[in-house]
Design a protein around this motif. Structure first.
Motif, PDB file in Angstrom:
ATOM      1  N   SER A  80       0.838  -1.203   0.000  1.00 52.16           N
ATOM      2  CA  SER A  80       0.000   0.000   0.000  1.00 52.16           C
ATOM      3  C   SER A  80       0.872   1.252   0.000  1.00 52.16           C
ATOM      4  N   ASP A  81       1.951   1.238   0.784  1.00 49.10           N
ATOM      5  CA  ASP A  81       2.874   2.380   0.786  1.00 49.10           C
ATOM      6  C   ASP A  81       3.532   2.556  -0.581  1.00 49.10           C
ATOM      7  N   THR A  82       3.923   1.446  -1.192  1.00 46.09           N
ATOM      8  CA  THR A  82       4.529   1.509  -2.524  1.00 46.09           C
ATOM      9  C   THR A  82       3.539   2.058  -3.539  1.00 46.09           C
ATOM     10  N   ASP A  85       3.313   5.788  -3.087  1.00 52.04           N
ATOM     11  CA  ASP A  85       4.498   6.456  -3.636  1.00 52.04           C
ATOM     12  C   ASP A  85       4.430   6.517  -5.158  1.00 52.04           C
ATOM     13  N   LEU A  86       4.027   5.415  -5.782  1.00 50.49           N
ATOM     14  CA  LEU A  86       3.927   5.400  -7.244  1.00 50.49           C
ATOM     15  C   LEU A  86       2.833   6.349  -7.738  1.00 50.49           C
ATOM     16  N   ARG A  87       1.728   6.424  -7.012  1.00 52.56           N
ATOM     17  CA  ARG A  87       0.652   7.325  -7.400  1.00 52.56           C
ATOM     18  C   ARG A  87       1.111   8.787  -7.309  1.00 52.56           C
ATOM     19  N   HIS A  88       1.862   9.111  -6.249  1.00 56.63           N
ATOM     20  CA  HIS A  88       2.377  10.476  -6.123  1.00 56.63           C
ATOM     21  C   HIS A  88       3.386  10.785  -7.227  1.00 56.63           C
ATOM     22  N   ASP A  91       1.428  11.376 -10.386  1.00 55.98           N
ATOM     23  CA  ASP A  91       0.776  12.685 -10.356  1.00 55.98           C
ATOM     24  C   ASP A  91       1.785  13.804 -10.623  1.00 55.98           C
ATOM     25  N   ALA A  92       2.997  13.646 -10.093  1.00 58.04           N
ATOM     26  CA  ALA A  92       4.016  14.680 -10.299  1.00 58.04           C
ATOM     27  C   ALA A  92       4.457  14.743 -11.759  1.00 58.04           C
ATOM     28  N   VAL A  93       4.496  13.603 -12.442  1.00 58.50           N
ATOM     29  CA  VAL A  93       4.955  13.565 -13.835  1.00 58.50           C
ATOM     30  C   VAL A  93       3.833  13.923 -14.800  1.00 58.50           C
ATOM     31  N   SER A  94       2.591  13.632 -14.442  1.00 58.72           N
ATOM     32  CA  SER A  94       1.496  13.818 -15.394  1.00 58.72           C
ATOM     33  C   SER A  94       0.761  15.148 -15.229  1.00 58.72           C
ATOM     34  N   GLY A  95       1.282  16.051 -14.430  1.00 58.61           N
ATOM     35  CA  GLY A  95       0.657  17.361 -14.281  1.00 58.61           C
ATOM     36  C   GLY A  95       0.873  18.209 -15.525  1.00 58.61           C
TER      37      GLY A  95
END
Length: 160
Positions: A80-82, A85-88, A91-95
């Motif tokens: 769940s933590d991984t 982290d991947l979702r964040h 989100d940072a790359v796809s903004g």
């Protein structure tokens, strides 16, 4: 003899009379023969021992299941933590800022007059013109806007 006879009382021995008890002879009595030869007792002991072994095995299996469940819970927490982290990172790359920068590095420029394709009938809506490279175009990203919003001097209480 005549039919009219007189009745004579008979003498009965009195039960109240004190008579000496007659001595009885004593004899040795053999013990009663044993009923069964211990099979029932052995069966009961075996059933009790089997019950104890069964409870021990059940308790051991439950403890093993508890340890397995704890390990799986830790693994689930790590995954769940991984995932977070991947979702964040996604989100940072796809903004809009990173996408505009990546598009510009690939040589893409913003369209001046967009055209759209209507999927229901396949008709093109709008007239597209060839885009020109415009050096004045810029995209405001979150990191640059927050960097500018941070004041260099701390606000005072009177500036409200």
């Amino acid at each position: 003899m005549s039919q009219h006879a007189t009745a004579r009382p008979q003498v009965r021995p009195s039960s109240r009379r004190a008579t000496a008890p007659t001595p009885r002879s004593l004899r040795v009595v053999a013990p009663a023969p044993a009923q069964g030869n211990g099979w029932f007792l052995a069966l009961c002991v075996a059933l009790v021992l089997a019950g104890f072994v069964g409870v021990l095995l059940l308790n051991t299996a439950m403890a093993k299941g508890s340890f397995t469940m704890r390990d799986l819970q830790h693994r689930s927490d790590e995954l769940s933590d991984t995932q977070d982290d991947l979702r964040h990172a996604l989100d940072a790359v796809s903004g809009p800022g990173p996408l505009a920068s990546e598009a510009r590095s690939l040589g893409m420029v913003p369209a001046e007059t967009p055209a759209f394709l209507r999927l229901s009938d396949g008709k093109v809506v709008g007239v597209a013109k060839k885009a020109r490279k415009d050096e004045t175009f810029s995209v405001v990203t979150e990191s640059s806007s927050t960097a500018r919003a941070t004041p260099s001097t701390p606000p005072t209480a009177t500036s409200r």
